[in-house]
Enzyme design. Structure first.
Site, PDB file in Angstrom:
ATOM      1  N   ASP A  56     -80.422  31.415 -53.059  1.00 20.34           N
ATOM      2  CA  ASP A  56     -79.237  32.308 -52.840  1.00 20.34           C
ATOM      3  C   ASP A  56     -77.974  33.140 -54.232  1.00 20.34           C
ATOM      4  O   ASP A  56     -77.441  33.767 -53.879  1.00 20.34           O
ATOM      5  CB  ASP A  56     -78.206  32.490 -52.142  1.00 20.34           C
ATOM      6  CG  ASP A  56     -79.360  32.555 -50.443  1.00 20.34           C
ATOM      7  OD1 ASP A  56     -80.506  33.111 -50.684  1.00 20.34           O
ATOM      8  OD2 ASP A  56     -78.618  31.810 -49.512  1.00 20.34           O
ATOM      9  N   ARG A  81     -91.168  37.934 -45.809  1.00 20.13           N
ATOM     10  CA  ARG A  81     -90.088  37.050 -44.793  1.00 20.13           C
ATOM     11  C   ARG A  81     -90.727  37.552 -43.491  1.00 20.13           C
ATOM     12  O   ARG A  81     -90.331  37.569 -42.142  1.00 20.13           O
ATOM     13  CB  ARG A  81     -88.551  38.323 -44.760  1.00 20.13           C
ATOM     14  CG  ARG A  81     -88.176  37.823 -46.072  1.00 20.13           C
ATOM     15  CD  ARG A  81     -86.445  38.896 -46.007  1.00 20.13           C
ATOM     16  NE  ARG A  81     -85.750  37.259 -45.729  1.00 20.13           N
ATOM     17  CZ  ARG A  81     -84.533  37.624 -45.699  1.00 20.13           C
ATOM     18  NH1 ARG A  81     -84.040  38.880 -45.490  1.00 20.13           N
ATOM     19  NH2 ARG A  81     -83.711  36.668 -44.949  1.00 20.13           N
ATOM     20  N   PRO A  82     -92.190  36.558 -43.651  1.00 20.64           N
ATOM     21  CA  PRO A  82     -92.725  36.879 -42.147  1.00 20.64           C
ATOM     22  C   PRO A  82     -92.461  35.248 -40.815  1.00 20.64           C
ATOM     23  O   PRO A  82     -90.896  34.720 -41.384  1.00 20.64           O
ATOM     24  CB  PRO A  82     -94.195  36.365 -42.570  1.00 20.64           C
ATOM     25  CG  PRO A  82     -93.905  35.753 -43.473  1.00 20.64           C
ATOM     26  CD  PRO A  82     -93.079  36.373 -44.131  1.00 20.64           C
ATOM     27  N   ILE A  83     -92.021  35.858 -39.685  1.00 16.58           N
ATOM     28  CA  ILE A  83     -91.591  34.360 -38.878  1.00 16.58           C
ATOM     29  C   ILE A  83     -92.421  34.170 -38.017  1.00 16.58           C
ATOM     30  O   ILE A  83     -92.237  33.805 -37.149  1.00 16.58           O
ATOM     31  CB  ILE A  83     -91.077  34.947 -37.653  1.00 16.58           C
ATOM     32  CG1 ILE A  83     -91.773  36.660 -36.896  1.00 16.58           C
ATOM     33  CG2 ILE A  83     -89.436  35.885 -38.876  1.00 16.58           C
ATOM     34  CD1 ILE A  83     -90.533  36.163 -35.651  1.00 16.58           C
ATOM     35  N   CYS A  96     -81.899  41.053 -45.087  1.00 15.85           N
ATOM     36  CA  CYS A  96     -82.038  41.464 -47.006  1.00 15.85           C
ATOM     37  C   CYS A  96     -83.829  41.956 -47.209  1.00 15.85           C
ATOM     38  O   CYS A  96     -84.319  41.363 -47.140  1.00 15.85           O
ATOM     39  CB  CYS A  96     -81.658  41.026 -48.136  1.00 15.85           C
ATOM     40  SG  CYS A  96     -79.685  41.113 -48.392  1.00 15.85           S
ATOM     41  N   ILE A 149     -89.267  31.417 -53.238  1.00 19.77           N
ATOM     42  CA  ILE A 149     -88.635  31.253 -52.438  1.00 19.77           C
ATOM     43  C   ILE A 149     -89.180  33.138 -51.979  1.00 19.77           C
ATOM     44  O   ILE A 149     -89.982  33.132 -51.033  1.00 19.77           O
ATOM     45  CB  ILE A 149     -87.570  30.758 -52.137  1.00 19.77           C
ATOM     46  CG1 ILE A 149     -87.121  30.005 -52.289  1.00 19.77           C
ATOM     47  CG2 ILE A 149     -87.777  31.260 -50.421  1.00 19.77           C
ATOM     48  CD1 ILE A 149     -86.941  28.568 -51.699  1.00 19.77           C
ATOM     49  N   LYS A 205     -71.793  32.254 -44.495  1.00 15.56           N
ATOM     50  CA  LYS A 205     -72.920  33.238 -43.319  1.00 15.56           C
ATOM     51  C   LYS A 205     -73.664  32.303 -42.903  1.00 15.56           C
ATOM     52  O   LYS A 205     -73.915  32.981 -41.889  1.00 15.56           O
ATOM     53  CB  LYS A 205     -73.327  34.291 -44.581  1.00 15.56           C
ATOM     54  CG  LYS A 205     -73.666  35.269 -44.071  1.00 15.56           C
ATOM     55  CD  LYS A 205     -74.238  37.018 -44.845  1.00 15.56           C
ATOM     56  CE  LYS A 205     -75.089  35.841 -45.602  1.00 15.56           C
ATOM     57  NZ  LYS A 205     -76.969  35.970 -44.800  1.00 15.56           N
ATOM     58  N   ASN A 206     -74.552  31.757 -43.937  1.00 16.52           N
ATOM     59  CA  ASN A 206     -75.998  31.426 -42.888  1.00 16.52           C
ATOM     60  C   ASN A 206     -75.561  30.262 -42.571  1.00 16.52           C
ATOM     61  O   ASN A 206     -76.444  30.118 -40.976  1.00 16.52           O
ATOM     62  CB  ASN A 206     -76.593  31.227 -44.246  1.00 16.52           C
ATOM     63  CG  ASN A 206     -77.019  32.672 -44.765  1.00 16.52           C
ATOM     64  OD1 ASN A 206     -76.833  33.062 -44.362  1.00 16.52           O
ATOM     65  ND2 ASN A 206     -77.465  31.923 -45.979  1.00 16.52           N
ATOM     66  N   ARG A 218     -81.028  39.467 -40.361  1.00 21.21           N
ATOM     67  CA  ARG A 218     -81.993  38.705 -39.849  1.00 21.21           C
ATOM     68  C   ARG A 218     -81.861  37.892 -39.393  1.00 21.21           C
ATOM     69  O   ARG A 218     -82.874  37.632 -38.208  1.00 21.21           O
ATOM     70  CB  ARG A 218     -82.390  38.274 -41.704  1.00 21.21           C
ATOM     71  CG  ARG A 218     -82.763  36.575 -41.858  1.00 21.21           C
ATOM     72  CD  ARG A 218     -83.855  37.747 -41.724  1.00 21.21           C
ATOM     73  NE  ARG A 218     -85.514  36.944 -41.990  1.00 21.21           N
ATOM     74  CZ  ARG A 218     -86.528  37.063 -41.873  1.00 21.21           C
ATOM     75  NH1 ARG A 218     -86.969  38.554 -41.331  1.00 21.21           N
ATOM     76  NH2 ARG A 218     -87.822  36.179 -42.117  1.00 21.21           N
ATOM     77  N   ARG A 227     -71.982  42.531 -46.056  1.00 21.70           N
ATOM     78  CA  ARG A 227     -72.016  41.906 -45.210  1.00 21.70           C
ATOM     79  C   ARG A 227     -72.308  40.434 -45.217  1.00 21.70           C
ATOM     80  O   ARG A 227     -71.822  39.668 -44.160  1.00 21.70           O
ATOM     81  CB  ARG A 227     -73.928  42.710 -44.922  1.00 21.70           C
ATOM     82  CG  ARG A 227     -74.107  43.326 -44.413  1.00 21.70           C
ATOM     83  CD  ARG A 227     -75.881  43.299 -44.634  1.00 21.70           C
ATOM     84  NE  ARG A 227     -76.455  42.264 -44.068  1.00 21.70           N
ATOM     85  CZ  ARG A 227     -77.471  42.175 -44.230  1.00 21.70           C
ATOM     86  NH1 ARG A 227     -78.552  42.938 -44.824  1.00 21.70           N
ATOM     87  NH2 ARG A 227     -78.304  40.530 -44.073  1.00 21.70           N
ATOM     88  N   LEU A 239     -94.199  31.177 -38.445  1.00 21.34           N
ATOM     89  CA  LEU A 239     -94.223  29.402 -38.322  1.00 21.34           C
ATOM     90  C   LEU A 239     -92.439  29.272 -37.033  1.00 21.34           C
ATOM     91  O   LEU A 239     -93.271  28.087 -36.413  1.00 21.34           O
ATOM     92  CB  LEU A 239     -93.012  29.094 -39.425  1.00 21.34           C
ATOM     93  CG  LEU A 239     -93.847  29.436 -40.774  1.00 21.34           C
ATOM     94  CD1 LEU A 239     -92.545  27.937 -41.886  1.00 21.34           C
ATOM     95  CD2 LEU A 239     -95.494  28.129 -40.468  1.00 21.34           C
TER      96      LEU A 239
END
Ligand code: EPU
Length: 417
Positions: free
Chosen positions: A304, A121-123, A116, A326, A22-23, A92, A396, A125
């Protein structure tokens, strides 16, 4: 409402096959739009996340063909039209269209990503890196407008070895002017898979899989072929099932090296298995030792797999300590496992799990994808009937999970209630 119903306490045997990651696929699809030519992706899992990305490609004007695991993406007619919130929020990985559209068109309009709810979960960076590469970032409520007339290489140090930021920077840098160096890059196998596709398309990326990645921007990319790597988290989920209720139960089509830390923990627990480079066979295990787990970035124990692992720890003789490092709220599975009979004390990112406890089926709720996976494992192990709601989360990320488990002897179904 759709639910997964499991009648538990059956031993499983036979072979279960791991699908494409998936990732990886969620980044391979956006990467494909960096060229006007066709990109073919083999071993594409048919999961809801893939479907949602295909919908974004079609909205942008691209053409998709999908069958038997082969996804063909033709991006000749793609335009940088705004990606609406109802699509961006579905997953995501919609944020990978930031890097990809910046690379190809120097302009992106997109809303905040979904995914999820396991932490804030900031973005920041991703955005900081884009700014260093000459991009202007405008945020109006949930909408981002990214624009540049000079996309150039930069030296970027990531404060956190973020998977998403590393991939997004590679996507933008592949077609930028000059050289980009990412220091403290994420090292997950998915990063290498994406870099391989980009290099097959004519990019010049070296160091993927290490903490320093160098990208020399090129003028143009061309069509290419790639195979999605096997999903190490799906493999790990099946391995927990094998460890608990497998009897001559083989997880195949995996890369065992990608789950080295899990293998080492299973050994410490006394789980009985034999392995090759691409499969693990579980023999019956009757007693498990407790182990301590701390989730880390790759090659550490993957966050995960932390939730599925919690179920295994409920069966160990003694107390195991668990620390998530994490995500600050990846604990939605604990109350549900406690309802089923587990002895777990948890506080924020720490838990103490004492076993062995007998789990008993009941009505439980998947609060996120991997919490859902943990509940499937618990349901398979428990006596009686478990009904899991919110199964959209699970679908998902796990291709044909119900069919795959039925094929190895599980009594599991999707029901409407
Ligand atoms: N982070 C920041 N700022 C950023 C980016 C990340 O503070 O700009 C923090 C996050 O808040 C988080 C940590 O860094 O605490 C990790 O974030 P990362 O960017 O590495 O993760 P991600 O890209 O959001 C991907 C996977 C996750 C997986 C992580 C870690 C996708 C679509 N998602 O997330 O997958 O947990 O990497 O391996 O690739 C899952 O599959 O269940 C899942 C959540």
């Amino acid at each position: 409402m759709k639910k997964i119903k499991i009648v538990g306490n059956n031993k499983l045997s036979g072979e279960i096959s791991v699908s494409g990651a998936k990732n990886s696929i969620v980044a391979l699809i956006p990467a494909a739009i960096l060229t006007k030519e066709t990109v073919k992706i083999y071993n594409t899992p048919n999961i809801t996340d893939t479907e949602n990305l295909r919908a974004i490609i079609e909205l942008l004007g691209g053409k998709i063909e999908f069958g038997e695991g082969l996804l063909k993406i033709d991006s000749k007619k793609i335009k940088p039209v705004a990606i609406p919130e109802e699509l961006s929020i579905k997953l995501r990985a919609s944020y990978y269209f930031m890097g990809a559209l910046l690379g190809r068109f120097h302009h992106v309009e997109i809303y905040s990503p979904g995914g999820c709810k396991i932490g804030s979960r900031p973005i920041n960076l991703h955005l900081k890196a884009f700014k260093k590469m000459g991009v202007t970032v405008l945020k109006e409520k949930n909408k981002f407008i990214l624009d540049t007339d000079d996309l150039h290489g930069a030296n970027i140090y990531l404060d956190i070895a973020s998977v998403g930021a590393t991939i997004n920077i590679m996507l933008a840098a592949a077609l930028a002017n000059g050289m980009t160096v990412i220091e403290n890059a994420a090292k997950e196998p998915e990063i290498t898979n994406i870099a391989s596709l980009l290099n097959n398309m004519g990019a010049r990326i070296s160091g993927a899989g290490t903490e320093k990645i160098t990208i020399i921007g090129v003028k143009k990319l061309h069509g290419a072929v790639i195979e999605t790597i096997p999903d190490r988290i799906e493999a790990g989920t099946f391995m927990m099932i094998g460890a608990l209720i497998g009897n001559e139960f083989t997880v195949k089509n995996m890369i065992t090296q990608h789950v080295d830390t899990l293998i080492s923990k299973l050994r410490d627990m006394g789980v009985k298995f034999t392995m090759t480079s691409d499969s693990v066979t579980f023999h019956e295990t009757r007693e498990y030792n407790p182990v301590d787990i701390k989730t880390l970035t790759y090659p550490g124990f993957p966050t995960d797999l932390g939730q599925p692992m919690a179920v295994l720890l409920t069966q160990a003789r003694g107390t195991s300590k668990f620390i998530e490092t994490i995500y600050e709220s990846r604990s939605g599975h604990f109350p549900e496992l406690i309802k089923m009979g587990a002895d777990i004390e948890f506080d924020k990112m720490k838990a103490t799990i004492t076993g062995p406890t007998r789990l008993v089926g009941c009505e439980v709720e998947a609060t996120d994808l991997r919490a859902g996976a943990a509940l499937i494992i618990a349901g398979l192990l428990a006596s009686g009937i478990t009904k899991i709601s919110n199964i959209e989360y699970i679908l998902r990320g796990y291709e044909d999970i119900v069919l795959k488990l039925r094929d190895v002897g599980a009594d599991i179904d999707i029901i409407e209630e």
